[in-house]
Write an enzyme that holds these catalytic residues in place. Structure first.
Site, PDB file in Angstrom:
ATOM      1  N   SER A 288       0.850  -1.188   0.000  1.00 10.84           N
ATOM      2  CA  SER A 288       0.000   0.000   0.000  1.00 10.84           C
ATOM      3  C   SER A 288       0.890   1.244   0.000  1.00 10.84           C
ATOM      4  CB  SER A 288      -0.902   0.021   1.244  1.00 10.84           C
ATOM      5  OG  SER A 288      -1.765  -1.088   1.255  1.00 10.84           O
TER       6      SER A 288
ATOM      7  N   SER B 156       7.228  -1.202  10.878  1.00 13.16           N
ATOM      8  CA  SER B 156       6.009  -0.629  10.317  1.00 13.16           C
ATOM      9  C   SER B 156       6.255   0.806   9.889  1.00 13.16           C
ATOM     10  CB  SER B 156       4.860  -0.679  11.323  1.00 13.16           C
ATOM     11  OG  SER B 156       5.080   0.233  12.379  1.00 13.16           O
ATOM     12  N   LYS B 157       5.442   1.244   8.941  1.00 12.00           N
ATOM     13  CA  LYS B 157       5.514   2.634   8.492  1.00 12.00           C
ATOM     14  C   LYS B 157       5.087   3.576   9.600  1.00 12.00           C
ATOM     15  CE  LYS B 157       4.170   1.068   3.871  1.00 12.00           C
ATOM     16  NZ  LYS B 157       3.030   0.963   2.944  1.00 12.00           N
ATOM     17  N   SER B 158       4.011   3.203  10.301  1.00 12.98           N
ATOM     18  CA  SER B 158       3.470   4.086  11.330  1.00 12.98           C
ATOM     19  C   SER B 158       4.444   4.294  12.478  1.00 12.98           C
ATOM     20  CB  SER B 158       2.143   3.528  11.860  1.00 12.98           C
ATOM     21  OG  SER B 158       2.329   2.237  12.410  1.00 12.98           O
TER      22      SER B 158
END
Length: 261
Positions: A11, A233-235
């Protein structure tokens, strides 16, 4: 006999990190070893978080890792009509229903328990609406999403999701309906993804059954962890492939670190 088909489907809501690199390299290697095909798909149905610059960076990062994929790349935001057609089939079959509840209403009327994403199970208010009333409200343009009627589906393995959201307000899709649609249309035979998506597999297999679609072979690989033992993770701001490259790390170093030398 057709060759097996593998895919990597990120994504574009941030830059890829080592966890993405591992999954992409694993799928490419398994496709090569099986004499199969390797596809890249951009899963950008969440238009509030997806960015064109992240899409372009995905191509750059994967090429830097030495990966090659078939063209054209399927970009989900270009295919909402395909997902709408699947929703229409499910609605005609009585497997889903429109939900007009706001997030506040959902939280206020939630049943005990939460789904694998941590969302409370929906209380079922709109499930009780007569079909004619629901259709009239949709004709009037009332904002609504779509939920799976899990009681009618009768799938014990997927019941942990409750009446899962299949299409979000003003989006026309969700990850779940889009991914099963795309896997079927692209002829994907092997879905190899992280264990963080393992809980979604029973829901995806249920949707495949309801839509008469084939179910791929599923495998869920271990996740890469940071020094605190938490998944990349990106977050969480995990170091991106872009940052590694700009700091002088070579793709050969990354591949060796991940076990793909």
């Amino acid at each position: 006999m057709s060759p097996p088909v593998f895919r990597f489907a990120p994504s574009p809501n941030g830059y890829l990190h080592l966890g993405h690199a591992y999954s992409a390299l694993l799928n490419a290697r398994m496709a090569d070893e099986a004499g199969g095909r390797f596809l890249l798909r951009i899963e950008d149905t969440d238009r509030t978080r997806s960015r064109p610059e992240f899409v372009q960076q995905i191509f750059v990062d994967l090429a830097w890792l030495g990966l090659r994929w078939e063209e054209p790349v399927r970009i989900q935001s270009e295919h909402f009509a395909d997902y709408r057609a699947r929703l229409d089939r499910l609605w005609a079959a009585g497997a889903i229903y429109p939900c007009f509840c706001s997030r506040k209403q959902v939280l206020a009327e939630a049943r005990a328990g939460r789904d694998p994403e941590g969302q409370p199970h929906y209380g079922g208010t709109c499930r009780q609406l007569p079909r004619a009333e629901a259709e009239e409200r949709m004709r009037r343009g009332e904002i609504h999403g779509w939920r799976l009627d899990m009681a009618r589906a009768g799938d014990a393995a997927a019941a942990v999701w409750g009446d899962a959201t299949i299409a979000k307000f003003n989006v026309g899709s969700s990850y779940h309906i889009a991914v099963v649609t795309d896997d079927a249309l692209q002829g994907v035979t092997h879905v190899v993804r992280g264990k963080d998506l393992e809980a979604a597999t029973p829901l995806h297999m249920l949707l495949q059954r309801l839509l008469g679609l084939p179910s791929p072979f599923y495998r869920h690989h271990e996740l890469l962890l940071d020094e605190r033992g938490e998944k990349l993770s990106k977050s969480a701001g995990s170091t991106s492939l872009r940052e590694l490259r700009e700091s002088g790390v070579t793709s050969d170093v990354v591949r060796r670190r991940l076990g793909f030398a």
